[in-house]
Design an enzyme around this catalytic site. Structure first.
Site, mmCIF file in Angstrom:
data_model
loop_
_atom_site.group_PDB
_atom_site.id
_atom_site.type_symbol
_atom_site.label_atom_id
_atom_site.label_comp_id
_atom_site.label_asym_id
_atom_site.label_seq_id
_atom_site.Cartn_x
_atom_site.Cartn_y
_atom_site.Cartn_z
ATOM 1 N N THR A 4 -5.846 48.708 35.292
ATOM 2 C CA THR A 4 -7.010 48.785 34.393
ATOM 3 C C THR A 4 -6.825 48.395 32.933
ATOM 4 O OG1 THR A 4 -7.996 50.810 35.086
ATOM 5 C CG2 THR A 4 -9.284 49.289 33.154
ATOM 6 N N ALA A 5 -7.658 46.876 33.083
ATOM 7 C CA ALA A 5 -6.833 46.687 30.804
ATOM 8 C C ALA A 5 -8.659 46.784 30.564
ATOM 9 C CB ALA A 5 -6.678 44.902 30.814
#
Lengths: 234, 247, 256
Positions: free
Chosen positions: B36-37
């Site tokens: 995830t970012a």
């Protein structure tokens, strides 16, 4: 002759010019001085021009010669610094690297017979070490504890050498300012392309500081007494 | 997948009969598999954070960074193919640099996002290319203040107050929505970002990960920088503690 | 061509940009039987101005070769940089230092490649040949070169070279009856000649002075090492285990 041909290979001449830049090494780092004048031939055209320019966190460059070439140099050095910053590799450019880069640019431009018409001083302080070096439109480089470009080489450099050589590690900032001020005064009295408004840059372990414009107080009353040339005949 | 075997998924220049471009959808899948970012646009700055999954214990810590710097005031975080992220970052640097060259001013993020959106979209038009397998979060502090954009593999881009891409984006978005982003300081946002990344990682606990956090704002003189080590360590410690009490 | 009329220049003549300047200073090298001495002053000047009192003109290339460069300083520095780059590539390709004979030919090729926009520099290359003899090669700016026993170049060439001709080649001297001149001079004699050359040049030439750098390259197991023991201000620069050794001696010259 077309503009393209002119800038491509034909020799040009400097148009709007700055005069001397002075610099010296002292106890805490490097100090540099240049007045705020950009001349158009003998016309004092721009009287609020900054000729000392910070590059990155550790370096100042001071320029004499063509001011548009100097602005071009400022621009590409800014790009260089950003490129270096965005790579985020834990390295940044110090004065020595910037001087080497500038030297290569100046030399390669002179080799294309399309020089950047400047005399530049590069001063800085990084990793506990002072740096002071020169480069000009021919790509000529050298370093010394005191440097002066343009008329300063004749008028100020002898004073700087006398005051500084051998005392680089004891000179305080106050003394250095006094020396610079006296040299700038000599230049203002004798260099017709100079101004009594100038700036000082100091580069130390604390980083780069460029002063507000400073004013030189001068006396001209002695001129009344001068005989032998000019308007007076006796 | 319904597209397989139909022949409509072999080229980015071919539509399916119902008007889809499968190559772009596959690119989106590449993003969904990635760590995830997230990005947070807050009162006085922007925070970017990435859950970087470690695929080998032999890899060097802090190598293969997924948060990159585009200009002094612009940061970029990607989810998806690492190499595509590097390519887009280089393109972004060229764009930002050329803007500076032309206008002698730092590029507004709005402008950069548009240019990168256009660039990304061009890779969805031709049979000779493959769309980028990344979603890009752009964060900046420009003359308009803090700003945040996301560019998808299709080339569409939107501005956001909070953004999340990659594997844990759903949970991350839910968490971001709970925050009063416009009232947070960048420093507080760093803690929230760390907490969210640790939280969304719960689902993929078997994999090791490294947290990357950067910020831009008042704290950094509007320069994009990694957050200081002590702050990151503190934020990670608090994030771990918060996991114990969550739900 | 009768109708061709020369039109006088109505505009002031544009002055040509001159890509060259002359930065003064002098260099000199002398070869002995199993050593070579390469020296130069450290003053850099333009016109009547001293730009700096310390700008080296003599450079260690390898443990067997030292190059002195004199003329236009910017060209000189660039030329040395490019020679060093070529020597590094050679090292990567062959896992050894380039022999001095090959460096000499390389320098001629590099200089001649700029035949129509020359490096405005006089080069003197000193060191040890593969057969262990001391060597000096001298070049003109476009690459003409020869191996010699000694050579001076630069601002004070016209002062120093005749002195060297007299003291090294014994020109205009006749040996005392029943004696003959020595075939090779000793290192200590050569060093004295070099120092005298530069102090004299400093006295009589305004572009020479400030500092003196003398590089000494010794062949493998050279007995000349003995005469170096008591030289003031000497330090060793040898980098390899090949056997040849490089030393530098720095001295002050008058600064006026």
């Amino acid at each position: 002759m077309s503009i393209a041909a002119q800038t491509d290979s034909c020799p040009r001449q400097p148009i709007v010019t700055g005069t001397s830049v002075l610099a010296l090494k002292y106890k805490d780092g490097v100090m540099m001085a240049a007045d705020n004048l950009a001349s158009y031939g003998s016309l004092a055209r721009f009287k609020d021009i900054q000729r000392l320019h910070p590059v990155g966190k550790y370096t100042v460059i001071g320029a004499g010669g063509d001011m548009s070439d100097f602005q071009y140099i400022q621009k590409f050095l800014e790009q260089l610094i950003i490129e270096e910053f965005t790579s985020q590799d834990g390295h940044d450019l110090g004065p020595a690297q910037i001087h080497e880069y500038l030297s290569q640019v100046m030399y390669s431009r002179r080799s294309k017979i399309n020089p950047l018409w400047n005399s530049l001083l590069v001063g800085g302080f990084k990793d506990g070490k002072s740096f002071l070096s020169y480069v000009d439109l021919l790509g000529t480089t050298y370093s010394a504890t005191t440097l002066a470009t343009g008329f300063g080489a004749y008028l100020a450099q002898p004073i700087l050498r006398k005051e500084v050589e051998g005392r680089e590690n004891e000179l305080t900032e106050e003394e250095a300012i006094r020396i610079m001020e006296s040299c700038m005064k000599v230049l203002y009295y004798r260099d017709a392309r100079s101004l009594d408004k100038y700036q000082l840059a100091v580069i130390t372990a604390d980083g780069v500081k460029i002063s507000e414009s400073r004013h030189l107080s001068t006396t001209w009353s002695f001129a009344e007494g001068i005989r032998g040339y000019g308007a007076q005949t006796q | 997948m319904t597209s397989i075997g139909t022949g409509y998924d072999l080229s980015a220049s071919t539509y399916s009969p119902d008007g889809r471009i499968f190559q772009v959808e596959y690119a989106t899948k590449a993003v969904e598999n990635s760590g995830t970012a997230i990005g947070l646009k807050v009162k006085d700055g922007v925070v970017l954070a990435v859950e970087k999954l470690i695929h080998s214990k032999l890899s060097v810590p802090e190598a293969n960074r997924r948060i990159q710097t585009i200009d002094r005031h612009i940061g970029l975080a990607t989810a998806g193919l690492l190499a595509d992220g590097r390519h887009i970052a280089n393109r972004a640097r060229d764009e930002a640099s050329s803007y500076r060259d032309t206008y002698d001013a730092p590029s507004p993020l709005k402008n950069l996002a548009e240019r990168l959106g256009l660039y990304t979209q061009a890779y969805t038009l031709y049979s000779s290319v493959r769309p980028f397998g990344i979603s890009t979060i752009l964060g900046a502090f420009d003359k308009e203040g803090p700003s945040l954009y996301v560019i998808e593999p299709s080339g569409v881009y939107f501005g956001y107050n909070g953004a999340a891409v990659g594997k844990g984006r759903q949970l991350a978005k839910t968490e971001l929505e709970k925050l009063k982003l416009s009232e947070l300081t960048t420093k507080e946002a760093v803690y929230e970002a760390a907490r969210i990344i640790y939280l969304v990682h719960e689902d993929a606990k078997e994999k090791e990960f490294e947290l990357e956090i950067s910020w831009i704002g008042q704290e950094t003189d509007n320069v994009h920088l990694p957050v200081p080590r002590e702050l990151q360590q503190d934020a990670e410690a608090k994030a771990k503690a918060a996991l114990e009490t969550f739900e | 061509m009768a109708d061709m009329v020369s039109i006088p220049h109505s505009q002031p003549q544009q002055h040509q940009f001159n890509p060259y300047t002359e930065n003064g200073g002098t260099i000199l090298a002398i070869a002995g039987a199993d050593f070579s001495v390469i020296a130069g002053d450290t003053r850099q000047s333009e016109g009547y101005s001293i730009q700096t009192r310390y700008a080296p003109k003599v450079f260690r290339l390898t443990d067997k070769a030292v190059l002195a460069v004199n003329g236009f300083a910017a060209d000189g520095n660039m030329f040395v940089k490019k020679v060093r780059q070529r020597l590094e590539w050679y090292r990567h390709a062959h896992a050894k230092d380039m022999p001095i004979r090959a460096i000499a030919r390389l320098i001629q090729t590099m200089l001649y490649s700029r035949r129509f926009f020359p490096y405005y520099v006089y080069n003197i290359l000193g060191g040890i040949e593969e057969d262990g003899t001391g060597a000096v090669y001298s070049f003109d700016p476009v690459g003409s070169y020869e191996r010699e026993a000694c050579r001076a170049a630069g601002a004070a060439q016209s002062l120093v070279q005749p002195f060297l001709d007299n003291q090294i080649y014994f020109k205009n001297q006749t040996p005392a009856p029943g004696t003959s001149f020595p075939g090779h001079l000793s290192l200590s004699t050569v060093l004295s000649l070099v120092i005298d050359s530069f102090t004299s040049a400093t006295e009589r030439h305004i572009e020479v002075g400030d500092g003196l750098e003398m590089y000494i390259v010794l062949a493998k197991n050279s007995p000349s090492i003995q005469s170096l023991r008591d030289i003031r201000g000497m330090s060793e620069l040898t980098a390899t285990e090949d056997g040849e050794r490089v030393f530098v001696v720095r001295r002050d010259l008058k600064k006026d």
